[in-house]
Design an enzyme around this catalytic site. Structure first.
Site, short mmCIF file in Angstrom:
data_model
loop_
_atom_site.label_atom_id
_atom_site.label_comp_id
_atom_site.label_asym_id
_atom_site.label_seq_id
_atom_site.Cartn_x
_atom_site.Cartn_y
_atom_site.Cartn_z
N CYS A 87 0.96 -1.16 -0.01
CA CYS A 87 0.08 -0.12 -0.10
C CYS A 87 0.99 1.05 0.03
O CYS A 87 0.57 2.20 -0.60
CB CYS A 87 -0.97 -0.04 1.30
SG CYS A 87 -2.00 -1.58 1.28
N THR A 88 1.94 1.40 0.77
CA THR A 88 2.74 2.40 1.02
C THR A 88 3.78 2.46 -0.18
O THR A 88 4.03 3.79 -0.69
CB THR A 88 3.48 2.31 2.27
OG1 THR A 88 2.67 2.11 3.38
CG2 THR A 88 4.44 3.40 2.36
#
Length: 195
Positions: A87-88
């Protein structure tokens, strides 16, 4: 079209003597043509805990129907959790890189996750994301994800039940494009291509 099933709670009342209201679950698909503007669900926008005023959920609730109002075109991508690897490092950066181009073709770009609004705010700030370009919203209790039937069990990663990774374009409350995401890094490009 890529499809994903979701559930909506439907109330049905029978008429006549001895009638009663019963609850039932009906299933339908999020795909092109699905209407999301009438779901009666709420999310919370990302915010810091130490803001001026109240942290009461009721004071910050935002109706899903208002996000997908009739006069708005919205691009939304869902991630399993803030501060996690893919996600990051892949998913959000792909949208940061394409944010200006996406916003030139729609009214709002939203990052959705099952999380608290405080974690989302801290995560966005830690990544240096301009929250005026990407709005982070939290499905605090997972009720939106459950209603859409996009939940996924990430217990093996110590995350519990979260939202599956997906993206969609909603125009006037109606889904025009939807996909379950296989390549997080390229999802921003895919969404842009659907606008």
């Amino acid at each position: 079209a890529t499809r994903i099933m979701f559930r909506v709670a439907a109330k049905r009342a029978a008429e006549g003597p001895g009638s009663r209201v019963t609850g039932e679950w009906s299933r339908r698909s999020i795909t092109s043509g699905s209407c999301l503007a009438t779901e009666g669900l709420e999310v919370q926008a990302a915010r810091p805990w130490d803001q001026v005023g109240t942290n009461a959920a009721v004071d910050h609730a935002e109706a899903v129907a208002s996000l997908f109002a009739a006069d708005r075109k919205v691009a939304l991508f869902a991630v399993p959790a803030p501060f996690t690897g893919t996600c990051t490092n892949e998913h959000v950066p792909g949208f940061v890189a394409n944010a200006d181009a996406i916003l030139a073709k729609c009214d709002e770009l939203i990052c959705f996750s099952v999380s608290c609004p405080y974690a989302n705010d801290g995560w966005a700030k830690a990544m240096g994301v301009d929250q005026s370009k990407i709005k982070f919203v939290s499905d605090v209790d997972g009720s939106v994800s459950k209603a859409w039937d996009v939940t996924k069990d990430y217990s093996g990663d110590s995350l519990g039940i979260r939202s599956e990774r997906f993206s969609m374009v909603v125009d006037g409350g109606v889904v025009t494009s939807f996909q379950v995401v296989d390549d997080a890094a390229k999802d921003g490009e895919w969404v842009l291509s659907q606008l």
